[in-house]
Design a protein around this motif. Structure first.
Motif: not given
Lengths: 421, 421
Positions: B156-168
């Motif tokens: 969950g933590v890794e996914k959300k870190a990646l997701q934060a980079q792709f708030i587009n």
């Protein structure tokens, strides 16, 4: 100031050293400080000026999960999420959360309004106290915060800007583990009434139930519908006869609306069941249990009504622009969409409520409603009922289409147990 | 260097001025530069060393949407999203995207591998060229990128870190408007074949269809399942007999997997229908149309098989931890969960494919497969079919349970039109 945990002796000087905090206590009288934290993640101090010149709560995040000692290190960023969420919720649902006076990023500390005449809701509910304004207040809070942070009220760009502020990975991870996975498998922190060994074993090996829980977890992890409180049980609500405040929103993130609604309904039902032990006299017990179930029904019904009212009146979001429904029959189509949307929220409520009940019976933390029943034998009755109800909610969630259906299952299971009470 | 749009004359000096770009062209021969952009948002230059010492594509984001002149201002951050997405996709599905040599944040420019022996897939498909390795390649890309960026592979933590980079937000807004809202309502940028006035009017006033599209849009806006390409039509794929590359991922964000899959299936079906105009001889046309439908079926089937294979073999995400399925019957329960999950992805594919077809018939941009049919009368046949099919996919998506069902609707509608062709 470099981070260090405060204690009763250091709080006053810390507050006097920050102008934004100091001005809450005008006059310069000495500050009386007492630690009252019963949470697992934070230090909480009540601070009162001896001269009556102001009061507040100072809350500081700890760098570890207290219930398990130092063994679960945590980031302190939850203080930032709590401050940001309280401000957001306070602006959308004024008067339903404590005021934030100041937030200190380095110390992970926030100074908020002291609610000296309020109680944490669980306890008076165990004492059979009614709160006639609660449904009105909490449905306002839920309808307004969830609606105004959703794509129904915000443009796509506004919503994503807000969502970016509430990517909250470490606190989400706690819910992901402790609500949706660990309680239903071998995990060292799980705790349960030893008389429930057979029930706990059965849940862990219940294949359809495990699939259902995994589906609900998927939605929790991915469905970024609105800004949730994300820990909205009756221990996060402070009440008195005339007021209702929602506290402790450090888990706030964008998730499915049904998670907050389900948490609240589940905790009202747990309290309802706990009265089989707390209130042995059926003549005293039954009317209060009925009050709690009506309260749970009222939460959903008032929420749904207010939420839809806001949607009709204040929709300005990208889902959908007004002109999209501008055609002959468009008003009816818009109404169908609203109903389908709310049906989806309700379905999420059911699944999440099921998980929220089960995890309290066999996970890392139970609730005071249950743990305050000293005798394991007496405690087992509401716990067994809760497990049966949580399991049915999850397995039958495709068929449960109204709050009446949902609470009907509680009534059915409770009736079958009347003889034991 | 302060942002300014490059042109054919300024590109060479710009490249020579950045060491990371310059080293792609060793030897110092003069650089031949030609602009080839046919996109709507970017400048695209092919850069080749006259001495054969290197080649690359320089892509620069424009601060406005080109198709509508200066009237749609855009942020240039999409260059950053494109660079980040290409790197992410390249590491998860090596060889399926162009290499990124360098990215210049200030100039919103990226230098990537030049694919001189590839073609944009739409065109050879119109010319009835087959690509025998395409299904294998694209299903690898989809299965690997979607799986490894989901909660099935990441914590969950890794996914959300990646997701934060792709708030587009700004690029998402383009899809939200131009795929899910504007084509189905009055909006000045909409374009359609004037012979289709009646069909377009009917779509705009089709109440059940409008509700269905709103539901699919809700999922697009909220269901953060995996890192999507988010514009995966056959104009974003470059092919030759032995290779397949996915380009232009500037819309990348965390959304429902079915959006990428649906975009691809929809565009293969649009191409299939376009042959009613491009290829009048049924003996030539039918086998190629069948090839396209089999390709579409292969995309889903290979994706689903590979995705599930990765899940069984490489699951390390929080949805769910391995131990969750460790009970008698757990392997079967895990299999049920996988099937249900993939059924959800397929259902999203159907709804999104429906929108992707419809928007190309009546929104801001059509596709070359259709616009290259010069005669409005001949063009109307595939367009009418496409509208009927897109509408049925959306309305019947609850009953369409396999790719066979989905493509069966295409076959059914196409058969009914054989007489006109």
């Amino acid at each position: 100031m470099a981070y260090h945990p405060l204690d009763e002796r250091s709080v006053a000087a810390y507050i006097r050293g920050r102008p934004e905090m100091a001005k809450v206590f005008p006059g310069g009288s000495p500050l009386a400080v007492r630690e009252v934290g019963d949470g697992n993640l934070n230090l909480v101090f009540i601070v009162e000026s001896a001269g009556g010149g102001g009061s507040a709560v100072l809350k500081q995040a700890l760098p570890y999960l207290r219930v398990a000692g130092d063994s679960w290190p945590l980031t302190r960023e939850r203080a930032r999420f709590e401050a940001a969420a309280l401000r957001q919720q306070g602006s959308l649902a004024p008067g339903r959360v404590p005021l934030v006076y100041d937030y200190d990023e380095e110390m992970s500390a926030l100074l908020i309004e002291y609610l000296g005449s309020h109680e944490i809701m669980r306890r008076p509910l165990v004492a059979r106290t009614r709160f006639p304004l609660f449904v009105e207040h909490i449905s306002d809070f839920l309808a307004r915060v969830l609606f105004f942070t959703s794509d129904l009220a915000l443009s796509g760009v506004e919503k994503k800007a807000l969502q970016a502020q509430f990517i909250n990975p470490h606190l989400c991870k706690i819910q992901e583990d402790f609500v949706f996975s660990n309680p239903y498998m071998e995990s060292p922190e799980n705790r349960w009434n030893p008389l429930l060994d057979a029930e706990v074993r059965a849940i862990r090996a219940d294949a359809p139930l495990k699939v259902a829980i995994a589906e609900v977890k998927e939605s929790y992890m991915t469905h970024a519908q609105a800004l949730l409180h994300s820990d909205l049980h009756t221990g996060s609500i402070m009440v008195n006869a005339s007021d209702t405040r929602v506290i402790d929103p450090e888990f706030a993130f964008f998730g499915p609306m049904g998670y907050d609604l389900g948490a609240l309904v589940a905790n009202l039902v747990i309290n309802c069941l706990s009265h089989f032990a707390h209130t042995p006299d059926p003549a005293e017990r039954r009317p209060f249990q009925e009050y709690l179930l009506e309260t749970a029904a009222g939460v959903w019904e008032s929420f749904a009504r207010k939420f839809e009212g806001l949607w009709i009146e204040a929709a300005s979001g990208d889902l959908m622009p007004r002109g999209y429904w501008d055609f002959p029959g468009g008003a009816e189509a818009f109404a169908v969409f609203r109903q389908k949307y709310l049906r989806g929220v309700f379905s999420d409520l059911v699944g999440n409520a099921g998980c929220k009940i089960l995890r309290r019976m066999m996970g890392i933390v139970s609730v005071w409603d249950i743990t305050s029943i000293g005798d394991f034998q007496r405690r087992a009755l509401p716990e067994r009922l809760a497990i049966r109800i949580g399991r049915r909610w999850l397995l039958e969630r495709g068929r449960i289409s109204s709050i009446g259906d949902l609470l009907g299952i509680v009534r059915e299971e409770a009736r079958g147990s009347e003889e034991f009470s």
